[in-house]
Design a protein around this motif. Structure first.
Motif, PDB file in Angstrom:
ATOM      1  N   ALA A  43      12.346  -3.263  -3.672  1.00  0.00           N
ATOM      2  CA  ALA A  43      11.256  -2.569  -4.348  1.00  0.00           C
ATOM      3  C   ALA A  43      11.234  -1.094  -3.961  1.00  0.00           C
ATOM      4  O   ALA A  43      11.113  -0.206  -4.812  1.00  0.00           O
TER       5      ALA A  43
ATOM      6  N   ALA B 253      12.192   2.405  -6.246  1.00  0.00           N
ATOM      7  CA  ALA B 253      11.284   3.533  -6.415  1.00  0.00           C
ATOM      8  C   ALA B 253      11.854   4.797  -5.774  1.00  0.00           C
ATOM      9  O   ALA B 253      11.179   5.807  -5.661  1.00  0.00           O
ATOM     10  N   GLY B 254      13.082   4.685  -5.298  1.00  0.00           N
ATOM     11  CA  GLY B 254      13.700   5.851  -4.688  1.00  0.00           C
ATOM     12  C   GLY B 254      13.277   6.091  -3.255  1.00  0.00           C
ATOM     13  O   GLY B 254      13.470   7.168  -2.706  1.00  0.00           O
TER      14      GLY B 254
ATOM     15  N   LEU C 172       0.826  -1.198   0.000  1.00  0.00           N
ATOM     16  CA  LEU C 172       0.000   0.000   0.000  1.00  0.00           C
ATOM     17  C   LEU C 172       0.859   1.246   0.000  1.00  0.00           C
ATOM     18  O   LEU C 172       0.585   2.210  -0.713  1.00  0.00           O
ATOM     19  N   MET C 173       1.893   1.202   0.790  1.00  0.00           N
ATOM     20  CA  MET C 173       2.767   2.367   0.896  1.00  0.00           C
ATOM     21  C   MET C 173       3.541   2.590  -0.394  1.00  0.00           C
ATOM     22  O   MET C 173       3.842   3.717  -0.763  1.00  0.00           O
ATOM     23  N   ARG C 174       3.810   1.511  -1.073  1.00  0.00           N
ATOM     24  CA  ARG C 174       4.461   1.661  -2.369  1.00  0.00           C
ATOM     25  C   ARG C 174       3.494   2.343  -3.326  1.00  0.00           C
ATOM     26  O   ARG C 174       3.860   3.233  -4.081  1.00  0.00           O
ATOM     27  N   GLU C 175       2.248   1.927  -3.277  1.00  0.00           N
ATOM     28  CA  GLU C 175       1.249   2.540  -4.141  1.00  0.00           C
ATOM     29  C   GLU C 175       1.086   4.023  -3.845  1.00  0.00           C
ATOM     30  O   GLU C 175       0.929   4.836  -4.729  1.00  0.00           O
ATOM     31  N   GLU C 176       1.099   4.333  -2.569  1.00  0.00           N
ATOM     32  CA  GLU C 176       0.882   5.717  -2.159  1.00  0.00           C
ATOM     33  C   GLU C 176       2.127   6.577  -2.346  1.00  0.00           C
ATOM     34  O   GLU C 176       2.100   7.779  -2.140  1.00  0.00           O
ATOM     35  N   GLY C 177       3.224   5.912  -2.656  1.00  0.00           N
ATOM     36  CA  GLY C 177       4.437   6.666  -2.896  1.00  0.00           C
ATOM     37  C   GLY C 177       5.135   7.167  -1.645  1.00  0.00           C
ATOM     38  O   GLY C 177       5.743   8.233  -1.656  1.00  0.00           O
TER      39      GLY C 177
ATOM     40  N   ARG D 204       7.936   7.818   0.898  1.00  0.00           N
ATOM     41  CA  ARG D 204       9.356   7.939   0.599  1.00  0.00           C
ATOM     42  C   ARG D 204      10.198   7.225   1.648  1.00  0.00           C
ATOM     43  O   ARG D 204      11.400   7.054   1.488  1.00  0.00           O
TER      44      ARG D 204
END
Lengths: 362, 362
Positions: free
Chosen positions: A160, A164-165, A129-134, A136
């Motif tokens: 991952a 995505a930085g 979910l946090m990856r989806e929400e971006g 940092r």
DNA sequence: CTGAAAGCGCTAACAC
DNA sequence: GTGTTAGCGCTTTCAG
């Protein structure tokens, strides 16, 4: 007015989009283009005071707030940090969360708290979910049982997120392997446990039981290791060791202590895996009609805010939980490049209160 | 490959956007259009198993996660609820947050926890933030001093949120006025306080001090009102009332109690505004060499998880905090239309433990 | 100094 | 069945 557009939108997406003011409406009202509105609101571009005022007035009049999603999409998304814990009602975790929140808020970051109840499945979902929400920065808090599943899972998170930085911080749990782009920040559990066991030993105790082992759990294993090391260092034989693997929590501590008392094992002190276990143990001892520290000495771990209010006030190991949370974000943000793969150990110290005395007839 | 685009983006926004996989890449790898990918991933549209599998395989291979912001922008944003509290380290608030989180997670909603430290300014900032992020439900928790500033501020929240199709829930704080689109869910503080005061009265106490008033704070005022009503109902004269406005928190309770003891006011029992105040009071009493309940009886409010571990175990009023959080989201989501403007009162009950006895010489 | 226009990544009509 | 396309609301070149 582009009324038809809004009508259509309203009808199309239920009431959710009902009349959210957009930058376009502000622009129309101020008689400028959306670009100009964007410029004055972002404030990162020189705009003549006159237009600036007109735009601001229009925005205020319409009670405009920018759409964070649109903003994020185009690049300038809000900086967000996510903390993942077992539960917020544990005083220790709550303090860590508070530390993260405070440090994040201080830097203008948004902080999201997720709880898993200890379920790896939910942890995974939340990280996804946090990856989806971006997000940092993702901070995973709390000891775990370190098995292959754990290593694989966390390695995946780390890679991952890194791709995505974003950054991953492990608080109180080990890196899943070498060269993994994750920062670990934790307390020196072994040293803390060694110290408090030494405190009990110095008071004259020789039969000390460790209550609250959780085999495989990194945090507890380290505490047990410190306990063993202290015993060995005092020249006690291996038979002196007595660890009860009842796990954490007040209820577990209560149950295990009651059993121990019933079985009449000959010990004079108990080292509880954490303060909640100590709370349960204290209660069980009282229920058995015994007294702390006269009959049995008890020490805990973490020094939660109410440890001082236990009966008696608990001697325990202070682990600056809020500082752990603050350190996690501070270190991760300070030197991102260098932080990956780093390992920070935070110190702890004993807090002496009234739950330890010399053993009977000493 | 649109490599140039990605290079440009990478250069433009620092490392933050470094290589996040998009739906387009998945489409290319699977040899289908983005629409097809969207369809299989959303799962709300029939897609032949063959293509479905190809797409899924590609997505997995690339470890693709959808961009929540893009999704939100186009309408299907993730449902999000935000809870705003004074602090998570307060056991009571932590429980409320846990309740909200549990109920939200159970419905597939994301839960965001924000803390304000009691500062209205930060509360406003946070609500603004939630508007930007498109939260569909905002829950404000905890008593407040109810002044014009409060009413104006919350009226604004309510109307702004409502205009955007979101809902506002006030937990333990009053609606800022009639016809305001906000739901209020709270405990019957007055009844709880009345009951526990009655408990003290029944034990024979006649000189009871209320420790922890906070004039203007709705929750505490209600508790004080219940205390007064109970006293009056027992036929005690107004002079019997004694409320100390020291505010909440363990430290405040400790300080105020110490002062009271030093001044030698003639009371036999104290009703603490909440359990943390009780913790401080208990400590002060112990430091003064007095004993609870032999010398002084003490009761608290909220029944926080560790109230049972105080010395002695605290008699207090149980306010099901987690249920408050759950109820807030349940009611708000159950019947959205009808919920606006509704007022729900949750019941409380006394938990008798060992901190109350008959007064000396009774 | 300010506007027009090109997307950000995704979904949802609307074709074919 | 599946591709094409038009935006969602915003920021940011690029022109004027």
């Amino acid at each position: 007015m582009a009324a038809d557009t809004y009508e259509a939108k309203r009808a199309g997406s239920g009431m959710a989009a009902k009349g959210r003011v957009t930058i376009r409406e502000v622009a129309e009202r101020a008689g400028v283009s959306v670009a100009t509105v964007s410029r004055v609101l972002s404030g990162n571009y020189p705009v003549p005071p006159a237009t600036r005022t007109r735009v601001l007035r229009a925005a205020r009049a319409l009670d405009y707030v920018a759409n964070a999603h649109a903003r994020a999409l185009v690049g300038g998304g809000r900086k967000m940090v996510a903390v993942v814990l077992r539960q917020v009602t544990s005083p220790f975790y709550a303090q860590v969360a508070e530390g993260v929140e405070a440090e994040a808020a201080g830097r203008g970051w948004l902080c999201l708290v997720g709880t898993t109840g200890g379920d790896p499945e939910r942890e995974l979902e939340f990280v996804q979910l946090m990856r989806e929400e971006g997000a940092r920065l993702v901070i995973l808090v709390g000891g775990v049982v370190e098995d292959d599943a754990y290593r694989e899972r966390v390695t995946h998170y780390a890679q991952a997120l890194d791709a995505a930085g974003a950054r991953l911080v492990l608080c109180g749990r080990p890196a899943p392997g070498p060269d993994i782009p994750a920062l670990v920040v934790e307390f020196d559990n072994e040293a803390g446990a060694h110290a408090i066991t030494g405190h009990l030993l110095s008071a004259g105790h020789r039969r000390i039981v460790f209550l609250g082992g959780l085999p495989g759990n990194t945090a507890l294993d380290a505490r047990v290791a410190g306990y063993r090391a202290a015993l060995a260092q005092h020249g006690l034989p291996p038979e002196a060791e007595h660890v009860v693997d009842c796990g954490l929590g007040r209820a577990a501590g209560h149950r295990a202590m009651a059993e121990l008392l019933r079985d009449g094992a000959g010990f004079t002190a108990v080292f509880a895996g954490d303060d909640m276990v100590a709370a349960g143990a204290l209660r069980a001892i009282a229920e058995a009609g015994l007294r702390v520290p006269d009959d049995i000495s008890v020490v805990g771990y973490n020094d939660i805010p109410l440890a001082e209010d236990f009966n008696p006030p608990l001697t325990t190991v202070r682990t600056p939980a809020e500082e752990l949370g603050r350190a996690a974000v501070r270190i991760a943000l300070r030197d991102p490049e260098h932080a990956a793969g780093a390992h920070h150990l935070l110190g702890t110290h004993i807090v002496v209160r009234d739950s330890v005395a010399a053993p009977r007839g000493h």
